[in-house]
Every structure is written in C-alpha cells, then in structure tokens.
Design an enzyme around this catalytic site. Structure first.
Site, mmCIF file in Angstrom:
data_model
loop_
_atom_site.group_PDB
_atom_site.id
_atom_site.type_symbol
_atom_site.label_atom_id
_atom_site.label_comp_id
_atom_site.label_asym_id
_atom_site.label_seq_id
_atom_site.Cartn_x
_atom_site.Cartn_y
_atom_site.Cartn_z
ATOM 1 C CB SER A 126 -0.865 0.036 1.259
ATOM 2 O OG SER A 126 -1.596 -1.132 1.401
ATOM 3 C CG HIS A 149 -2.279 -0.877 -4.045
ATOM 4 N ND1 HIS A 149 -2.705 0.393 -3.729
ATOM 5 C CD2 HIS A 149 -2.485 -1.617 -2.910
ATOM 6 C CE1 HIS A 149 -3.135 0.419 -2.494
ATOM 7 N NE2 HIS A 149 -3.010 -0.779 -1.970
ATOM 8 C CD GLU A 161 -3.313 3.273 -6.247
ATOM 9 O OE1 GLU A 161 -3.819 4.377 -6.064
ATOM 10 O OE2 GLU A 161 -2.526 2.741 -5.430
ATOM 11 C CG ASN A 199 -3.319 3.406 0.697
ATOM 12 O OD1 ASN A 199 -4.160 3.533 1.582
ATOM 13 N ND2 ASN A 199 -3.095 2.262 0.092
HETATM 14 P P1 NAI Z 1 -2.852 -9.681 6.575
HETATM 15 O O1 NAI Z 1 -2.187 -9.379 7.845
HETATM 16 O O2 NAI Z 1 -4.326 -9.922 6.541
HETATM 17 O O3 NAI Z 1 -2.166 -10.962 5.857
HETATM 18 C C1 NAI Z 1 -0.788 -11.105 5.661
HETATM 19 C C2 NAI Z 1 -0.482 -12.590 5.478
HETATM 20 O O4 NAI Z 1 0.886 -12.733 5.103
HETATM 21 C C3 NAI Z 1 -0.679 -13.417 6.758
HETATM 22 O O5 NAI Z 1 -1.520 -14.518 6.471
HETATM 23 C C4 NAI Z 1 0.749 -13.866 7.131
HETATM 24 O O6 NAI Z 1 0.779 -15.155 7.721
HETATM 25 C C5 NAI Z 1 1.419 -13.869 5.765
HETATM 26 N N1 NAI Z 1 2.873 -13.715 5.830
HETATM 27 C C6 NAI Z 1 3.597 -12.883 6.624
HETATM 28 N N2 NAI Z 1 4.908 -12.999 6.365
HETATM 29 C C7 NAI Z 1 5.023 -13.922 5.364
HETATM 30 C C8 NAI Z 1 6.120 -14.485 4.648
HETATM 31 N N3 NAI Z 1 7.377 -14.115 4.904
HETATM 32 N N4 NAI Z 1 5.866 -15.398 3.682
HETATM 33 C C9 NAI Z 1 4.611 -15.789 3.412
HETATM 34 N N5 NAI Z 1 3.509 -15.313 4.073
HETATM 35 C C10 NAI Z 1 3.730 -14.390 5.026
HETATM 36 O O7 NAI Z 1 -2.457 -8.483 5.585
HETATM 37 P P2 NAI Z 1 -3.295 -7.866 4.375
HETATM 38 O O8 NAI Z 1 -4.268 -6.889 4.899
HETATM 39 O O9 NAI Z 1 -3.754 -8.947 3.481
HETATM 40 O O10 NAI Z 1 -2.147 -7.001 3.640
HETATM 41 C C11 NAI Z 1 -1.157 -7.622 2.857
HETATM 42 C C12 NAI Z 1 -0.496 -6.583 1.980
HETATM 43 O O11 NAI Z 1 -1.498 -5.941 1.157
HETATM 44 C C13 NAI Z 1 0.195 -5.449 2.755
HETATM 45 O O12 NAI Z 1 1.311 -5.054 2.029
HETATM 46 C C14 NAI Z 1 -0.878 -4.350 2.756
HETATM 47 O O13 NAI Z 1 -0.327 -3.060 2.904
HETATM 48 C C15 NAI Z 1 -1.500 -4.532 1.395
HETATM 49 N N6 NAI Z 1 -2.873 -4.077 1.249
HETATM 50 C C16 NAI Z 1 -3.802 -4.233 2.255
HETATM 51 C C17 NAI Z 1 -5.104 -3.787 2.089
HETATM 52 C C18 NAI Z 1 -6.146 -3.992 3.128
HETATM 53 O O14 NAI Z 1 -7.241 -3.403 3.005
HETATM 54 N N7 NAI Z 1 -5.907 -4.787 4.174
HETATM 55 C C19 NAI Z 1 -5.523 -3.113 0.841
HETATM 56 C C20 NAI Z 1 -4.501 -3.084 -0.184
HETATM 57 C C21 NAI Z 1 -3.213 -3.507 0.043
#
Ligand code: NAI
Length: 295
Positions: A126, A149, A161, A199
């Site tokens: 993000s 994104h 994006e 963002n």
């Molecule tokens: P989340 O916390 O829900 O999920 C992250 C997942 O990654 C977890 O299941 C975790 O176990 C896994 N993980 C962590 N380290 C890892 C590794 N080294 N190898 C493999 N898996 C690993 O996070 P979320 O919300 O899905 O966000 C993920 C990315 O997307 C971030 O970069 C965030 O900024 C971006 N993002 C999030 C949005 C949102 O609304 N939550 C919207 C758009 C982008």
C-alpha cells in the site's frame, strides 16, 4: 502484445491474498489462467483462506452469480502450496504479506533466484516504494518488477493501481493495464510516490477523522461515520473502513507515508491507532476494532 498469463501465484493468504486468489481463479473463465496457487508462511492460514473462498463461491452460486460447473472449475485450479513448491515457470507472482520492507525484500530475493526470466514479480504494497524493494533484485528482474495494488475487497473493488519503479519495463505496465481492463478491473498507472494515489489521499480521510474523534468512543465513531456516509456520500465511514482494512495494516501504511514525507504533520498517525494495534484490536479480522464484531 497481449500477456499470456497461465500460472498465477499469490503470496500471503490474509485479507488481500485471499481476495486476490479468489478473483484470479474467477478470471479463468475469461482469460488464459490455468492455475492459481496460494502461499502463506502459515500453511493452516492458507488452507483456511481456501475454505473461506469456497464458502464465498457457494454463496455466489446460490445467488445465481456462478454455475455449479464454473465453481467446480475455480475450485480445481485454486490450490494451497508451500513456498518451496513455487514453480519456476510461474507467470505472475504477487506478494501480499505483512507491510514490512525487509520481510518483503527477503521474499523477493528468493523468488528472483527461483523464477524463470520472463516471470512478472509484483507487490501489493500500500505504501512501500517500489524502487526501494527493487534494490534487492537482479538487473533483468527489475524490468519485470512492479506494484500491482488491489483494493479491499479485491473481488469487488474495480481499481487496481499499477506502479512502475524506475527500472520497470513501461511496455509491461501497459500490457498489464490492458490485461486488467480485459478482466473488468479499472487499472490506473501510477508513479512510485508515497501512498501512490489512493493511499495518499486517503491518509486525511482517516487521520482527520481520528483527530476529530480524539477519544476511544464508539458513539463518536458512529457519528463521524454516519455524517460521511449520509451527507458526504461515502459508501463506508472512515472507522468502518479502517476496521475492514485492518487497523494494524492501516497503521503501518500511515507510518510509512508519514516517514516518506519527512514526518509532515498532515500525514501523522494518531495515538488511537497505536492503542488499537497494541491492544490487539485490529478490526474485523480480530472481531474488535473501533467497533465490536463479537456475536
Ligand atoms: P494480513 O495481515 O491480513 O495478511 C498477511 C499474510 O501474510 C498473513 O496470512 C501472514 O501469515 C502472511 N505472511 C507474513 N509474512 C510472510 C512471509 N514471509 N511469507 C509468506 N507469508 C507471510 O495483511 P493484508 O491486509 O492482506 O495485507 C497484505 C499486503 O497488502 C500489505 O502489504 C498491505 O499493505 C496490502 N494491502 C492491504 C489492504 C487492506 O485493506 N488490508 C488493501 C490493499 C493492500
């Protein structure tokens, strides 16, 4: 030239990875996609994410959005795999793990060594600059590394994006834009600047709302959310949206954009966000955030 994407890998089976894996599997109907693999450091989380995707497809089938045959096809091509089983002939690998540059870079480095030269490697970050992550990659891979994104929920939100780093092949960005267009998304090409487009603008939607509330009070959150929805025409209020995004994720993004702008006060995080993160109130995913989702 149009892209021939057959094998998609999504790394991270959290909020975003789950939605993206579901969406890409659904694209098998309208594109060349033949397989979608979902990877997480925690295999159980990955299996749970697939279960939730299947539940969602069953609901969509009961609403008449997909047929039984379509769902069977999606289920067939979507599979959980372990990091070490990512195949070198994957065409598009998108990372959606924790918003932490060092952790993301480690993952990219290992993928760079493993994947075929033509594979596209992307981050769903993000806020982390694409160029800062590209530093860990080989010269050739940098041309095929970019930000893709998605927005939450990834199956529904149209905007994607597409962010090029300074070494990314711009023709590839155009090809991806056309590909997403062909799949019903509304892709926007963005430059690699803090928070990209949405963002950056959204920081004030959350930040000003937090400063107006200023105390931990559901009554205040509700009041601000309803003003912005009913009068402002927003589909969700800022507190509802932070709960949906994940307050931990939103806080990391706020800190990252704030630091990228040399701590300009208008992007500053709020102590309420930190309090939520420290006390485990991460929003809907933890059943408690600005609002409570326990029932
Ligand atoms: P989340 O916390 O829900 O999920 C992250 C997942 O990654 C977890 O299941 C975790 O176990 C896994 N993980 C962590 N380290 C890892 C590794 N080294 N190898 C493999 N898996 C690993 O996070 P979320 O919300 O899905 O966000 C993920 C990315 O997307 C971030 O970069 C965030 O900024 C971006 N993002 C999030 C949005 C949102 O609304 N939550 C919207 C758009 C982008």
């Amino acid at each position: 030239m149009s892209l021939n994407i057959k094998k998609v890998v999504i790394i991270g089976a959290g909020t975003m990875g789950q939605g993206m894996a579901q969406w890409f599997a659904q694209c098998a109907e309208t594109s060349t996609i033949e397989s979608v693999e979902l990877v997480d450091i925690n295999q159980d989380l990955c299996k749970d994410a697939i279960k939730r995707i299947i539940q969602s497809w069953n609901k969509l089938e009961s609403k008449g959005k997909f047929t039984k045959e379509q769902i069977a096809k999606f289920e067939d091509i979507l599979n959980p795999i372990a990091m070490e089983d990512i195949s070198e002939d994957s065409d598009l690998v998108i990372e959606a793990i924790v918003e932490n540059k060092d952790i993301k870079c480690k993952v990219f480095q290992s993928l760079d060594e493993k994947l075929k030269p033509g594979a596209i490697l992307a981050s769903n970050t993000s806020s982390i600059p694409i160029d800062s992550m590209a530093l860990s990659l080989s010269k050739e891979r940098k041309k095929r590394f970019l930000g893709i994104h998605f927005f939450n929920p990834a199956t529904i939100m149209k905007l994607v994006e597409i962010i090029n780093g300074s070494e990314t092949d711009l023709d590839l960005c155009q090809e991806l834009k056309s590909w997403f267009d062909s799949q019903g998304k509304k892709p926007a090409l963005c430059k690699d600047s803090p928070g990209f487009i949405v963002n950056r603008v959204a920081r004030n939607f959350y930040g000003e709302s937090l400063r107006i509330a200023n105390i931990d009070s559901q009554e205040k959150y509700r009041e601000i959310d309803s003003v912005l929805k009913e009068v402002g025409g927003f589909r969700m209020g800022p507190f509802e949206l932070m709960d949906l995004i994940g307050i931990d994720v939103n806080y990391s993004v706020t800190e990252s954009v704030w630091n990228s702008f040399y701590q300009e006060p208008r992007f500053a995080p709020h102590s309420l966000q930190r309090k939520m993160v420290e006390s485990g109130r991460h929003g809907r995913k933890s059943a408690k955030g600005f609002y409570s989702y326990e029932d």
